[in-house]
Design a protein around this motif. Structure first.
Motif, PDB file in Angstrom:
ATOM      1  N   UNK A  22      -4.865  25.661   0.735  1.00  0.00           N
ATOM      2  CA  UNK A  22      -3.698  26.522   0.589  1.00  0.00           C
ATOM      3  C   UNK A  22      -2.567  25.822  -0.161  1.00  0.00           C
ATOM      4  N   UNK A  23      -2.357  24.546   0.172  1.00  0.00           N
ATOM      5  CA  UNK A  23      -1.296  23.779  -0.495  1.00  0.00           C
ATOM      6  C   UNK A  23      -1.613  23.590  -1.974  1.00  0.00           C
ATOM      7  N   UNK A  24      -2.876  23.288  -2.247  1.00  0.00           N
ATOM      8  CA  UNK A  24      -3.294  23.111  -3.645  1.00  0.00           C
ATOM      9  C   UNK A  24      -3.169  24.421  -4.419  1.00  0.00           C
ATOM     10  N   UNK A  25      -3.552  25.508  -3.769  1.00  0.00           N
ATOM     11  CA  UNK A  25      -3.429  26.819  -4.409  1.00  0.00           C
ATOM     12  C   UNK A  25      -1.972  27.128  -4.721  1.00  0.00           C
ATOM     13  N   UNK A  26      -1.068  26.754  -3.798  1.00  0.00           N
ATOM     14  CA  UNK A  26       0.354  26.976  -4.020  1.00  0.00           C
ATOM     15  C   UNK A  26       0.853  26.163  -5.211  1.00  0.00           C
ATOM     16  N   UNK A  27       0.388  24.906  -5.319  1.00  0.00           N
ATOM     17  CA  UNK A  27       0.806  24.054  -6.440  1.00  0.00           C
ATOM     18  C   UNK A  27       0.309  24.636  -7.765  1.00  0.00           C
TER      19      UNK A  27
ATOM     20  N   UNK B  37       0.854  -1.180   0.000  1.00  0.00           N
ATOM     21  CA  UNK B  37       0.000   0.000   0.000  1.00  0.00           C
ATOM     22  C   UNK B  37       0.893   1.234   0.000  1.00  0.00           C
ATOM     23  N   UNK B  38       0.606   2.140  -0.893  1.00  0.00           N
ATOM     24  CA  UNK B  38       1.402   3.348  -1.035  1.00  0.00           C
ATOM     25  C   UNK B  38       0.659   4.507  -0.374  1.00  0.00           C
ATOM     26  N   UNK B  39       1.404   5.328   0.305  1.00  0.00           N
ATOM     27  CA  UNK B  39       0.824   6.515   0.920  1.00  0.00           C
ATOM     28  C   UNK B  39       1.520   7.749   0.370  1.00  0.00           C
ATOM     29  N   UNK B  40       0.739   8.659  -0.211  1.00  0.00           N
ATOM     30  CA  UNK B  40       1.301   9.898  -0.726  1.00  0.00           C
ATOM     31  C   UNK B  40       0.371  11.046  -0.388  1.00  0.00           C
ATOM     32  N   UNK B  41       0.926  12.214  -0.267  1.00  0.00           N
ATOM     33  CA  UNK B  41       0.117  13.395  -0.070  1.00  0.00           C
ATOM     34  C   UNK B  41      -0.643  13.710  -1.363  1.00  0.00           C
ATOM     35  N   UNK B  42      -1.769  14.356  -1.234  1.00  0.00           N
ATOM     36  CA  UNK B  42      -2.627  14.610  -2.391  1.00  0.00           C
ATOM     37  C   UNK B  42      -1.897  15.400  -3.475  1.00  0.00           C
ATOM     38  N   UNK B  43      -1.065  16.389  -3.065  1.00  0.00           N
ATOM     39  CA  UNK B  43      -0.354  17.191  -4.051  1.00  0.00           C
ATOM     40  C   UNK B  43       0.712  16.369  -4.775  1.00  0.00           C
ATOM     41  N   UNK B  44       1.338  15.449  -4.044  1.00  0.00           N
ATOM     42  CA  UNK B  44       2.319  14.577  -4.682  1.00  0.00           C
ATOM     43  C   UNK B  44       1.634  13.621  -5.656  1.00  0.00           C
ATOM     44  N   UNK B  45       0.446  13.170  -5.279  1.00  0.00           N
ATOM     45  CA  UNK B  45      -0.330  12.308  -6.178  1.00  0.00           C
ATOM     46  C   UNK B  45      -0.631  13.042  -7.485  1.00  0.00           C
ATOM     47  N   UNK B  46      -1.047  14.302  -7.353  1.00  0.00           N
ATOM     48  CA  UNK B  46      -1.338  15.115  -8.550  1.00  0.00           C
ATOM     49  C   UNK B  46      -0.118  15.233  -9.444  1.00  0.00           C
TER      50      UNK B  46
ATOM     51  N   UNK C 221      -7.537  20.427  -9.740  1.00  0.00           N
ATOM     52  CA  UNK C 221      -8.938  20.795  -9.539  1.00  0.00           C
ATOM     53  C   UNK C 221      -9.813  19.582  -9.244  1.00  0.00           C
ATOM     54  N   UNK C 222      -9.333  18.397  -9.616  1.00  0.00           N
ATOM     55  CA  UNK C 222     -10.131  17.180  -9.429  1.00  0.00           C
ATOM     56  C   UNK C 222      -9.540  16.243  -8.381  1.00  0.00           C
ATOM     57  N   UNK C 223      -8.447  16.661  -7.744  1.00  0.00           N
ATOM     58  CA  UNK C 223      -7.889  15.867  -6.648  1.00  0.00           C
ATOM     59  C   UNK C 223      -8.604  16.275  -5.373  1.00  0.00           C
ATOM     60  N   UNK C 224      -9.794  15.735  -5.212  1.00  0.00           N
ATOM     61  CA  UNK C 224     -10.674  16.060  -4.097  1.00  0.00           C
ATOM     62  C   UNK C 224     -11.099  14.758  -3.429  1.00  0.00           C
ATOM     63  N   UNK C 225     -11.063  14.751  -2.138  1.00  0.00           N
ATOM     64  CA  UNK C 225     -11.396  13.543  -1.381  1.00  0.00           C
ATOM     65  C   UNK C 225     -12.720  12.937  -1.841  1.00  0.00           C
ATOM     66  N   UNK C 226     -12.737  11.646  -1.961  1.00  0.00           N
ATOM     67  CA  UNK C 226     -13.885  10.826  -2.352  1.00  0.00           C
ATOM     68  C   UNK C 226     -14.106  10.756  -3.875  1.00  0.00           C
ATOM     69  N   UNK C 227     -13.636  11.733  -4.625  1.00  0.00           N
ATOM     70  CA  UNK C 227     -13.865  11.650  -6.075  1.00  0.00           C
ATOM     71  C   UNK C 227     -12.565  11.451  -6.846  1.00  0.00           C
ATOM     72  N   UNK C 228     -11.416  11.593  -6.189  1.00  0.00           N
ATOM     73  CA  UNK C 228     -10.133  11.511  -6.890  1.00  0.00           C
ATOM     74  C   UNK C 228      -9.959  10.187  -7.611  1.00  0.00           C
TER      75      UNK C 228
END
Length: 551
Positions: free
Chosen positions: A159-164, A13-22, A73-80
């Motif tokens: 904020x993190x997503x906005x920065x990315x 099982x891989x664990x990554x932060x959402x921004x890294x996944x993007x 814009x689509x890396x959102x919990x439950x729909x990613x």
């Protein structure tokens, strides 16, 4: 990556932060799925003198920054995961089509794909496609599913997503500040390149097709040619018996009639056919070309929505009292035969001419013969829609005893065929169609005593066989090579038809060699051939009009 051990089972099982996944997913789409885009872009820029190295290096980063913004814009919990699993699976098929066949999945290709039946779609299935789908589609999907995406508290996540997104916008701005003129010049002069970008082009095209097909208010149906009638100006003429043979994927340059070095027309040579040598198609795929060529709109004014909501030439001819029928051995009539009696060949027919997925075009000849025998002295028009030369499984379009050119290629991944073998296979389909046409003429000849008989053959579009790196068809018309837009058209008239209708055949032969015509001529020429008059008929678009001595 974490490894879990439960009993005898080891799971990953891989664990990554959402921004890294993007970023990872955007990088994968850029480096793998956009290889066809980079290839086509390189073809363009490699022919330009003094191209800047920095500009070339910036192109992958330009795509990466753009996809990162969109994917964020689509890396959102439950729909990613649902969104990107679907996007990866569909992109895998689009990638293969672009890489192998040079296919652009624009609006027209999406339309064509949705109207393709299963037997036609399955012809594209081969080992290379399966391996590609496993490596570029299923394997990444598995990794997406097995990855645990770690989201931060809402405010910090935003904020993190906005920065990315901001960093990506800054990257695009920096590239633009150095190379805007290069991007503008190449983009403006080569707009087709954007059609290769995955996934933006095919997703937008799919959205547009869905919106226009399912969420647009239908037009009020319009009847045309209400004044249609059979002409009474030809004294003592017999009823007409005409067969229109609608070809599939045939290109004119592979016809012996049009100067091809091979004898691909050995069966009709004895019948004195007239070959129109300069015919351009309405489109480069069936779903566009067929309804367009039978409409009265013409290529320049053709609108799909209007075509499906108004009469075509078959409706007008039928309104004049002609017995009209449509026989189909391809992927359907695309709405053209919606209001005329239709026979669709059942691919499950127990016959040596059918294998459960396809039937050879010969399967329609007994039905044709029966229909003509039942005409009962009535003017009749029968359309035979052939499967003709439909690829990529060309070798399945003709029986073994019609394998005239060998060795041929019996595989669907035609890009891996030896080019000579591929051409052999395609030429066999042209020759087999020639055989079908000869049989149609032979059947018509048995009715010469009671009818003026005629046959018109015309293909819906052409085909690429590797020229300029393209295979199959469907290239946007503005970019399509002549192989996909230059189509054959053949005309046969019985002696009694020529006599009763006072046709100057020398004139016809001259017109066929010298005159540029198109699919725009079909509807008006069919009406002229059947001696139908109506307000929808325009003689300047009838390729026989100038050669009728009584007109």
């Amino acid at each position: 990556m974490r490894i879990y051990y439960t009993g005898h089972t080891v799971s990953f099982r891989f664990t990554v932060k959402s921004q890294h996944f993007t970023l990872l997913l955007a990088s994968y789409f850029t480096l793998i799925f956009n290889l066809p885009f980079f290839r086509e872009t390189w073809k363009v820029i490699s022919s330009i003198e003094n191209i800047k190295t920095g500009f070339i290096v910036s192109i992958p980063f330009f795509v990466l920054f753009g996809l990162t913004i969109i994917f964020s814009l689509f890396t959102i919990k439950y729909i990613t995961k649902p969104i990107f699993v679907l996007l990866t699976i569909t992109s895998s098929f689009v990638f293969y089509g672009g890489l192998v066949y040079g296919t652009m999945f624009d609006y027209g290709m999406i339309q064509n794909s949705t109207q393709t039946n299963w037997s036609e779609a399955s012809s594209y299935l081969n080992l290379n496609l399966i391996v590609s789908f496993f490596l570029t589609g299923l394997l990444p999907v598995y990794l997406i599913i097995k990855t645990k995406i770690k989201y931060q508290p809402l405010l910090k996540e935003v904020l993190t997503k906005t920065a990315l997104i901001g960093i990506s916008l800054l990257g695009l701005a920096i590239i633009a500040s150095f190379y805007y003129q290069d991007y503008a010049a190449i983009g403006r002069n080569n707009k087709f390149l954007q059609k290769y970008i995955v996934p933006t082009q095919y997703v937008w095209s799919s959205y547009k097709y869905t919106q226009e097909t399912y969420f647009t208010t239908p037009l009020v149906y319009q009847k045309l040619g209400l004044d249609a009638k059979q002409s009474a100006t030809i004294p003592n003429a017999k009823p007409n018996l005409t067969v229109m043979v609608l070809g599939e994927t045939a290109r004119t340059m592979n016809y012996r009639y049009n100067g091809y070095s091979r004898d691909t027309n050995p069966f009709t040579a004895k019948n004195g056919l007239i070959s129109f040598q300069h015919v351009s198609s309405c489109g480069t795929y069936t779903a566009l070309s067929v309804p367009c060529m039978f409409s009265f709109m013409g290529k320049e004014h053709y609108e799909e929505n209007r075509a499906y909501n108004q009469d075509n030439v078959l409706d007008v001819i039928q309104r004049a009292g002609v017995n009209v029928r449509w026989f189909d051995n391809d992927s359907g009539c695309k709405g053209v035969c919606a209001r005329v009696p239709t026979l669709e060949i059942d691919i499950k027919t127990q016959s040596p001419l059918c294998d459960g997925k396809y039937c050879f075009d010969e399967i329609m000849l007994p039905q044709l013969e029966q229909a003509l025998n039942q005409a009962n002295g009535k003017t009749s028009l029968i359309v035979l829609h052939l499967i003709g030369s439909h690829g990529p499984t060309y070798s399945r379009r003709y029986p073994d005893n019609h394998r005239l050119f060998t060795p041929d290629c019996e595989r669907s991944d035609i890009q891996n065929c030896n080019h000579d073998e591929l051409v052999n296979t395609y030429d066999n389909t042209i020759a087999y169609t020639d055989y079908i046409i000869s049989r149609v003429i032979d059947i018509l000849k048995t009715h010469d005593r009671d009818y003026d008989t005629s046959m018109l053959y015309m293909s819906d579009h052409g085909e690429s066989l590797g020229e300029k790196g393209l295979y199959l068809h469907g290239t946007p018309y503005a970019l399509a090579p002549a192989e996909q837009t230059h189509v054959p058209a053949l005309l046969w008239l019985s002696d009694s038809y020529i006599k009763d209708n006072q046709i100057n055949t020398d004139c016809l032969h001259q017109e066929a060699v010298s005159k540029d015509i198109s699919h725009d001529y079909l509807s008006h020429s069919l009406m002229g051939l059947m001696n139908i008059t109506a307000s929808t008929y325009h003689p300047e678009l009838d390729f026989m009009a100038n050669c009728r001595q009584h007109s």
